[in-house]
Design an enzyme around this catalytic site. Structure first.
Site: not given
Length: 142
Positions: A22, A66, A111
């Site tokens: 999670h 989530d 990035y």
């Protein structure tokens, strides 16, 4: 072969998705993304010739997003115009649906987040800005 599992989900990709916990993120990267250098020693999974939308649909067929965060998905903002929505990003948003928050992240910040991702999936998506980060959620038994 497995029943009910998208054939695009390779053993390596399934292993990465199942191993994530999670809050872990996975990066689906376009063909121009520096996937190998960003992944470093983490899992780099290649899906050559597969466009980003197809890869996203396959991953979402098994990955819960989530629900405890405002933006369980993030895309790379267009350099010089962070309000622009490239066609590939519009398609990603359509696949995710209107109830899923998607944030646009500045290129170098994207990035950095991708470097911290659990794994990087190098797709064959040739459209610019075809990159998306997905944050894994939970499957509750209650």
């Amino acid at each position: 072969m497995l029943k009910g599992i998208d054939q695009l989900l390779t053993p390596e990709l399934l292993f990465a998705l199942a191993s994530m916990g999670h809050g872990d993120e996975i990066c689906l990267a376009d063909a121009n993304f520096p996937a190998a250098s960003i992944a470093g020693t983490k899992a780099l999974i290649r899906l050559p010739g597969v466009d980003g939308v197809r890869a996203l649909k396959a991953v979402l067929s098994v990955l819960p997003l989530d629900g405890f965060v405002t933006h369980p998905a993030a895309v790379m903002a267009v350099v010089g115009d962070n309000q622009a929505v490239p066609a590939v990003v519009a398609e990603y948003r359509a696949v995710l649906g209107p109830s899923v928050g998607v944030e646009a992240v500045e290129r170098f910040a994207f990035y950095d987040r991708a470097r911290r991702a659990f794994a990087v999936v190098a797709t064959g998506e040739t459209r610019k800005y075809g990159n998306i980060l997905l944050r894994k959620g939970v499957i509750a038994s209650d």
